[in-house]
Design a protein around this motif. Structure first.
Motif, mmCIF file in Angstrom:
data_model
loop_
_atom_site.group_PDB
_atom_site.id
_atom_site.type_symbol
_atom_site.label_atom_id
_atom_site.label_comp_id
_atom_site.label_asym_id
_atom_site.label_seq_id
_atom_site.Cartn_x
_atom_site.Cartn_y
_atom_site.Cartn_z
ATOM 1 N N LEU A 1 0.757 -1.193 0.013
ATOM 2 C CA LEU A 1 0.144 0.076 -0.211
ATOM 3 C C LEU A 1 0.925 1.280 -0.044
ATOM 4 C CD1 LEU A 1 -2.932 -0.928 2.549
ATOM 5 C CD2 LEU A 1 -3.068 -0.367 -0.026
ATOM 6 N N GLU A 2 1.873 1.478 0.766
ATOM 7 C CA GLU A 2 2.720 2.422 0.953
ATOM 8 C C GLU A 2 3.539 2.769 -0.324
ATOM 9 O OE1 GLU A 2 5.080 2.502 4.611
ATOM 10 O OE2 GLU A 2 3.335 3.022 5.856
ATOM 11 N N LEU A 3 3.816 1.640 -1.092
ATOM 12 C CA LEU A 3 4.520 1.881 -2.259
ATOM 13 C C LEU A 3 3.494 2.333 -3.195
ATOM 14 C CD1 LEU A 3 6.701 1.447 -4.181
ATOM 15 C CD2 LEU A 3 5.767 -0.908 -4.901
ATOM 16 N N GLY A 4 2.484 1.895 -3.223
ATOM 17 C CA GLY A 4 1.279 2.387 -4.092
ATOM 18 C C GLY A 4 1.101 3.857 -3.945
ATOM 19 N N GLU A 5 0.902 4.205 -2.598
ATOM 20 C CA GLU A 5 0.586 5.583 -2.340
ATOM 21 C C GLU A 5 1.753 6.475 -2.911
ATOM 22 O OE1 GLU A 5 -1.230 7.945 1.290
ATOM 23 O OE2 GLU A 5 0.401 6.728 1.862
ATOM 24 N N GLN A 6 2.936 6.058 -2.504
ATOM 25 C CA GLN A 6 4.076 6.849 -2.949
ATOM 26 C C GLN A 6 3.882 7.318 -4.591
ATOM 27 O OE1 GLN A 6 6.259 8.588 -0.744
ATOM 28 N NE2 GLN A 6 6.861 9.698 -2.662
ATOM 29 N N LEU A 7 3.826 6.316 -5.290
ATOM 30 C CA LEU A 7 3.804 6.413 -6.740
ATOM 31 C C LEU A 7 2.505 7.127 -7.105
ATOM 32 C CD1 LEU A 7 4.342 2.428 -7.564
ATOM 33 C CD2 LEU A 7 5.914 4.343 -8.271
ATOM 34 N N LEU A 8 1.515 7.177 -6.433
ATOM 35 C CA LEU A 8 0.150 8.070 -6.776
ATOM 36 C C LEU A 8 0.726 9.374 -6.457
ATOM 37 C CD1 LEU A 8 -2.456 5.667 -5.608
ATOM 38 C CD2 LEU A 8 -2.208 6.246 -7.914
ATOM 39 N N LYS A 9 1.097 9.458 -5.450
ATOM 40 C CA LYS A 9 1.375 11.006 -5.001
ATOM 41 C C LYS A 9 2.396 11.593 -6.039
ATOM 42 C CE LYS A 9 1.030 10.875 0.020
ATOM 43 N NZ LYS A 9 1.708 10.902 1.495
ATOM 44 N N ASN A 10 3.268 10.942 -6.691
ATOM 45 C CA ASN A 10 4.298 11.502 -7.650
ATOM 46 C C ASN A 10 3.670 11.451 -9.005
ATOM 47 O OD1 ASN A 10 6.093 11.776 -5.857
ATOM 48 N ND2 ASN A 10 6.901 9.773 -6.242
ATOM 49 N N GLY A 11 2.208 11.027 -9.197
ATOM 50 C CA GLY A 11 1.729 11.282 -10.376
ATOM 51 C C GLY A 11 1.633 10.024 -11.332
ATOM 52 N N ALA A 12 1.977 8.887 -10.856
ATOM 53 C CA ALA A 12 2.000 7.638 -11.584
ATOM 54 C C ALA A 12 0.649 7.202 -12.130
ATOM 55 C CB ALA A 12 2.761 6.458 -10.644
ATOM 56 N N ALA A 13 0.720 6.702 -13.209
ATOM 57 C CA ALA A 13 -0.575 6.091 -13.780
ATOM 58 C C ALA A 13 -1.081 4.993 -13.097
ATOM 59 C CB ALA A 13 -0.233 5.893 -15.140
ATOM 60 N N ALA A 14 -2.324 4.543 -13.042
ATOM 61 C CA ALA A 14 -3.103 3.737 -12.371
ATOM 62 C C ALA A 14 -2.373 2.278 -12.578
ATOM 63 C CB ALA A 14 -4.421 3.669 -12.700
ATOM 64 N N THR A 15 -2.101 2.009 -13.949
ATOM 65 C CA THR A 15 -1.718 0.863 -14.572
ATOM 66 C C THR A 15 -0.299 0.695 -13.909
ATOM 67 O OG1 THR A 15 -2.725 1.242 -16.511
ATOM 68 C CG2 THR A 15 -1.221 -0.449 -16.812
ATOM 69 N N ASP A 16 0.530 1.607 -13.824
ATOM 70 C CA ASP A 16 1.985 1.258 -13.374
ATOM 71 C C ASP A 16 2.009 0.944 -11.945
ATOM 72 O OD1 ASP A 16 3.211 1.804 -15.933
ATOM 73 O OD2 ASP A 16 3.369 3.994 -15.334
ATOM 74 N N VAL A 17 0.888 1.672 -11.352
ATOM 75 C CA VAL A 17 0.623 1.380 -9.864
ATOM 76 C C VAL A 17 0.341 -0.134 -9.485
ATOM 77 C CG1 VAL A 17 -0.244 2.177 -7.600
ATOM 78 C CG2 VAL A 17 0.311 3.673 -9.251
#
Length: 325
Positions: free
Chosen positions: A56-72
């Motif tokens: 979850l924390e990895l996913g959140e960090q990626l999302l905060k940085n603007g990563a696309a949903a697919t990458d997450v």
């Protein structure tokens, strides 16, 4: 004065759009099944929750940085595939013939594009292969040797089948063979999944599994089947399922949730609860996670537990295993 008022109004609207665009949510599962607090000590619970939290924390960090949903979705599922705790990747269960066969699928809500692999024995991270099928082929699902050949061409990591060996899963197979049973409740759990709303307003869902212990004849469950174990549509929601796959296939489980939202105006929670009710009517067991286009989360199951958790941009967070937890 008019220009100033107009400027302030536009600034206010832009601010609202920015806030909306930055909304995100991620929800994951690590399998649903019959679980007992008496048989899972605090140390074991802590291990599962720690790995769910890591994902979850990895996913959140990626999302905060603007990563696309697919990458997450792919990166988060990789965390669970690489852990021996779950029935996916490294911790996959054994077939009747004593090998590990893995399935995975992924779907994007914006384009309705999707990819899946089934019955693969040497792809380290099946969700990566599913993503490659979606992005780099004209197909939706590849299986067996063909899927492995495609994965090699795509430069994905290939490993010997013994990589997936874990003693716990091997002993589960031996127990089943000894007692001549089709399956046990113990190894209904472990399929992993992730559903994401990214900061761009796009949805994506993915699922990865080792299937069912002692499975025969090349059996394939719902996890790699778009509309059964995985579905995403920006108009409605992103869904990942876990449980007795045959029932999910028969119900078109994941797509049905989206359809109820689209055509009956049900909320994501209402739709998931309704579909779990249908599952129970057929005497099937399992669970589902979903996130809608507004970031609302659903985590529903009809078993005594489901490894699960979510994080939202609002700061809400939950990680749980058992019912009423």
């Amino acid at each position: 004065m008019l220009k100033k008022t107009l400027f302030l109004a536009l600034f206010f609207v832009a601010g609202l759009l920015t806030v909306h665009a930055q909304k995100y949510a991620i929800v994951i599962h690590g399998g649903a099944g019959v679980m007992s607090k008496d048989k899972m000590d605090e140390k074991a619970r802590a291990k599962y929750k720690a790995r769910l939290n890591e994902a979850l924390e990895l996913g959140e960090q990626l999302l905060k940085n603007g990563a696309a949903a697919t990458d997450v979705v792919v990166k988060v599922i990789n965390v669970m595939e690489n852990s021996p705790l779950f029935n996916a990747g490294k911790g996959a269960v054994f077939t009747h013939d004593g090998v590990n066969e893995l399935d995975a699928s992924i779907m994007e809500g914006k384009s309705l594009n999707a990819g899946a692999v089934a019955g693969v024995q040497d792809i380290k991270n099946p969700i990566n292969a599913a993503r490659a099928v979606m992005d780099n082929s004209e197909h939706v699902m590849l299986s067996g040797k063909g899927a492995s050949e495609f994965a090699k061409e795509q430069g994905l990591e290939i490993v010997p089948n013994k990589y997936f060996y874990t003693e716990r899963r091997y002993q589960s197979l031996q127990s089943l063979l000894k007692h001549e049973r089709e399956r046990t409740q113990k190894d209904n759990t472990g399929t992993v999944g992730c559903a994401v709303l990214d900061t761009h307003g796009n949805l994506c869902a993915g699922t990865s599994t080792g299937g069912m212990t002692n499975k025969k004849y090349g059996r394939i469950g719902d996890s790699p089947i778009i509309g059964a174990g995985t579905y995403a549509n920006n108009k409605t929601c992103a869904v990942s399922c876990t449980g007795h796959g045959e029932y999910y296939i028969r119900l078109g489980f994941a797509r049905d949730i989206s359809a109820m939202m689209e055509y009956q105006n049900r909320s994501v929670t209402e739709a998931c609860k309704k579909e779990i009710g249908k599952l129970s009517e057929l005497e099937g067991t399992g669970g589902v996670i979903a996130v809608d286009a507004d970031g609302n989360i659903a985590m529903e199951f009809n078993t005594s537990g489901m490894f699960r958790g979510y994080i939202k941009s609002s700061g809400e967070k939950e990680i749980a295993i058992f019912e009423n937890e």
